[in-house]
Scaffold this motif. Structure first.
Motif, mmCIF file in Angstrom:
data_model
loop_
_atom_site.group_PDB
_atom_site.id
_atom_site.type_symbol
_atom_site.label_atom_id
_atom_site.label_comp_id
_atom_site.label_asym_id
_atom_site.label_seq_id
_atom_site.Cartn_x
_atom_site.Cartn_y
_atom_site.Cartn_z
ATOM 1 N N TRP A 42 0.821 -1.208 0.000
ATOM 2 C CA TRP A 42 0.000 0.000 0.000
ATOM 3 C C TRP A 42 0.859 1.265 0.000
ATOM 4 O O TRP A 42 0.401 2.323 -0.393
ATOM 5 C CB TRP A 42 -0.974 0.008 1.169
ATOM 6 N N TYR A 43 2.123 1.171 0.433
ATOM 7 C CA TYR A 43 2.950 2.377 0.554
ATOM 8 C C TYR A 43 4.244 2.365 -0.264
ATOM 9 O O TYR A 43 4.859 3.412 -0.435
ATOM 10 C CB TYR A 43 3.312 2.623 2.027
ATOM 11 N N ILE A 44 4.663 1.215 -0.722
ATOM 12 C CA ILE A 44 5.922 1.108 -1.468
ATOM 13 C C ILE A 44 5.678 0.246 -2.699
ATOM 14 O O ILE A 44 4.991 -0.765 -2.630
ATOM 15 C CB ILE A 44 7.028 0.468 -0.604
ATOM 16 N N ALA A 45 6.262 0.657 -3.810
ATOM 17 C CA ALA A 45 6.131 -0.114 -5.048
ATOM 18 C C ALA A 45 7.449 -0.049 -5.795
ATOM 19 O O ALA A 45 8.288 0.813 -5.530
ATOM 20 C CB ALA A 45 5.007 0.453 -5.914
ATOM 21 N N GLY A 46 7.630 -0.941 -6.752
ATOM 22 C CA GLY A 46 8.848 -0.877 -7.545
ATOM 23 C C GLY A 46 8.979 -2.025 -8.510
ATOM 24 O O GLY A 46 8.142 -2.920 -8.571
ATOM 25 N N VAL A 105 5.163 4.332 -10.094
ATOM 26 C CA VAL A 105 6.531 4.316 -10.627
ATOM 27 C C VAL A 105 6.766 5.302 -11.764
ATOM 28 O O VAL A 105 7.838 5.321 -12.355
ATOM 29 C CB VAL A 105 6.970 2.890 -11.048
ATOM 30 N N VAL A 106 5.786 6.158 -12.038
ATOM 31 C CA VAL A 106 5.988 7.217 -13.023
ATOM 32 C C VAL A 106 7.056 8.154 -12.470
ATOM 33 O O VAL A 106 6.979 8.577 -11.318
ATOM 34 C CB VAL A 106 4.673 8.003 -13.262
ATOM 35 N N LYS A 107 8.041 8.473 -13.285
ATOM 36 C CA LYS A 107 9.153 9.295 -12.800
ATOM 37 C C LYS A 107 8.716 10.650 -12.276
ATOM 38 O O LYS A 107 9.106 11.080 -11.215
ATOM 39 C CB LYS A 107 10.166 9.519 -13.920
ATOM 40 N N ASP A 153 2.737 13.170 -7.932
ATOM 41 C CA ASP A 153 1.731 13.652 -6.984
ATOM 42 C C ASP A 153 1.875 13.093 -5.568
ATOM 43 O O ASP A 153 1.925 13.829 -4.608
ATOM 44 C CB ASP A 153 0.320 13.358 -7.496
ATOM 45 N N HIS A 154 1.922 11.779 -5.456
ATOM 46 C CA HIS A 154 1.905 11.170 -4.127
ATOM 47 C C HIS A 154 3.130 10.333 -3.818
ATOM 48 O O HIS A 154 3.195 9.710 -2.756
ATOM 49 C CB HIS A 154 0.655 10.295 -3.965
ATOM 50 N N PHE A 155 4.084 10.264 -4.716
ATOM 51 C CA PHE A 155 5.218 9.373 -4.532
ATOM 52 C C PHE A 155 6.547 10.084 -4.775
ATOM 53 O O PHE A 155 6.644 10.991 -5.595
ATOM 54 C CB PHE A 155 5.136 8.180 -5.505
ATOM 55 N N ILE A 156 7.555 9.620 -4.056
ATOM 56 C CA ILE A 156 8.945 9.945 -4.336
ATOM 57 C C ILE A 156 9.490 8.696 -5.008
ATOM 58 O O ILE A 156 9.345 7.588 -4.492
ATOM 59 C CB ILE A 156 9.730 10.209 -3.026
ATOM 60 N N THR A 157 10.108 8.840 -6.162
ATOM 61 C CA THR A 157 10.624 7.688 -6.901
ATOM 62 C C THR A 157 12.143 7.748 -6.965
ATOM 63 O O THR A 157 12.705 8.771 -7.336
ATOM 64 C CB THR A 157 10.039 7.658 -8.333
ATOM 65 N N LEU A 158 12.782 6.641 -6.587
ATOM 66 C CA LEU A 158 14.236 6.528 -6.681
ATOM 67 C C LEU A 158 14.561 5.592 -7.830
ATOM 68 O O LEU A 158 14.009 4.482 -7.898
ATOM 69 C CB LEU A 158 14.822 5.985 -5.378
ATOM 70 N N GLU A 159 15.427 6.032 -8.704
ATOM 71 C CA GLU A 159 15.830 5.213 -9.849
ATOM 72 C C GLU A 159 17.335 4.970 -9.774
ATOM 73 O O GLU A 159 18.130 5.905 -9.806
ATOM 74 C CB GLU A 159 15.482 5.921 -11.154
ATOM 75 N N VAL A 174 13.760 0.563 -9.715
ATOM 76 C CA VAL A 174 12.917 1.731 -9.461
ATOM 77 C C VAL A 174 12.050 1.425 -8.246
ATOM 78 O O VAL A 174 11.371 0.406 -8.202
ATOM 79 C CB VAL A 174 12.026 2.047 -10.686
ATOM 80 N N ILE A 175 12.130 2.319 -7.247
ATOM 81 C CA ILE A 175 11.330 2.165 -6.036
ATOM 82 C C ILE A 175 10.548 3.459 -5.814
ATOM 83 O O ILE A 175 11.126 4.546 -5.847
ATOM 84 C CB ILE A 175 12.206 1.889 -4.799
ATOM 85 N N ALA A 176 9.249 3.331 -5.596
ATOM 86 C CA ALA A 176 8.387 4.488 -5.332
ATOM 87 C C ALA A 176 7.896 4.412 -3.891
ATOM 88 O O ALA A 176 7.436 3.365 -3.439
ATOM 89 C CB ALA A 176 7.207 4.491 -6.291
ATOM 90 N N LEU A 177 8.016 5.530 -3.179
ATOM 91 C CA LEU A 177 7.629 5.613 -1.772
ATOM 92 C C LEU A 177 6.473 6.589 -1.616
ATOM 93 O O LEU A 177 6.565 7.735 -2.060
ATOM 94 C CB LEU A 177 8.823 6.096 -0.939
#
Length: 194
Positions: A42-46, A105-107, A153-159, A174-177
């Motif tokens: 629910w909070y992290i994706a990648g 995971v959109v940049k 909008d709602h995520f910080i994405t690290l690539e 790629v990890i989205a927080l």
């Protein structure tokens, strides 16, 4: 499918996400789509994109949901989940999560770079993006130093990208927080009048 330490890139990714999935009380899924290995809670994706000689390494894996377990030798075993056997509410939850990952995971907008020697990862990203970042994300962020940071909008994405020259392998992680709240919308105690 068994994943051993010899498969460095996927093994490292599975090590990272198995802890995330375990800490999220099983409220997450792991799936393969077009040779990319995805996960979402629910909070992290990648996802991880592993190419060797410019071809997707895991292209042979079927586009399915997978369970992840660890053996006594610390290898990982990925087994297909038969979605037909899942309860209807779990099927719907999985559909929602899979749809959500595309937005996660959109940049988005480039914000900064986290270098290897960075000591204050959370504060740097928080200052750049103006978003509150959970302390629980720190362990994950430490694994992804040498990353570009993006904001949507709602995520910080690290690539994070790396090249393993000996194996002619390119790995993109790629990890989205999830970080919905921004500092501007939060109550600011510094402005409180006495």
């Amino acid at each position: 499918m068994k994943v051993t330490k010899e498969e460095k890139a996927l093994y490292r990714f599975l090590s990272m996400i198995s802890n995330i999935l375990k800490n999220d009380n099983g409220e997450g899924i792991l799936f393969v789509e077009k040779g990319l290995v995805y996960f979402i809670t629910w909070y992290i994706a990648g996802y991880v994109d592993i190419k060797q000689n410019e071809k997707l390494v895991y292209e042979f894996m079927q586009d399915e949901l997978y369970s992840i377990t660890r053996t006594l030798k610390q290898d990982f075993v990925l087994e297909k989940i038969n979605e037909e056997n899942l309860k209807e509410n779990k099927k719907e939850e999985n559909r929602m999560m899979k749809a959500r990952i595309k937005n996660a995971v959109v940049k988005g907008r480039y914000m900064c770079r986290i270098d290897r020697e960075e000591t204050c990862v959370i504060s740097k990203i928080s200052n750049e993006t103006n978003k509150f970042i959970k302390d629980s994300y720190l362990g994950l962020m430490k694994n992804l130093k040498e990353s570009d940071v993006y904001e949507n909008d709602h995520f910080i994405t690290l690539e994070h990208e790396e090249r393993i020259e000996k194996e002619n392998t390119f790995v993109k992680t790629v990890i989205a927080l999830f970080c919905e709240k921004t500092k501007e919308t939060e109550f600011n105690q510094n402005k409180m009048e006495v």
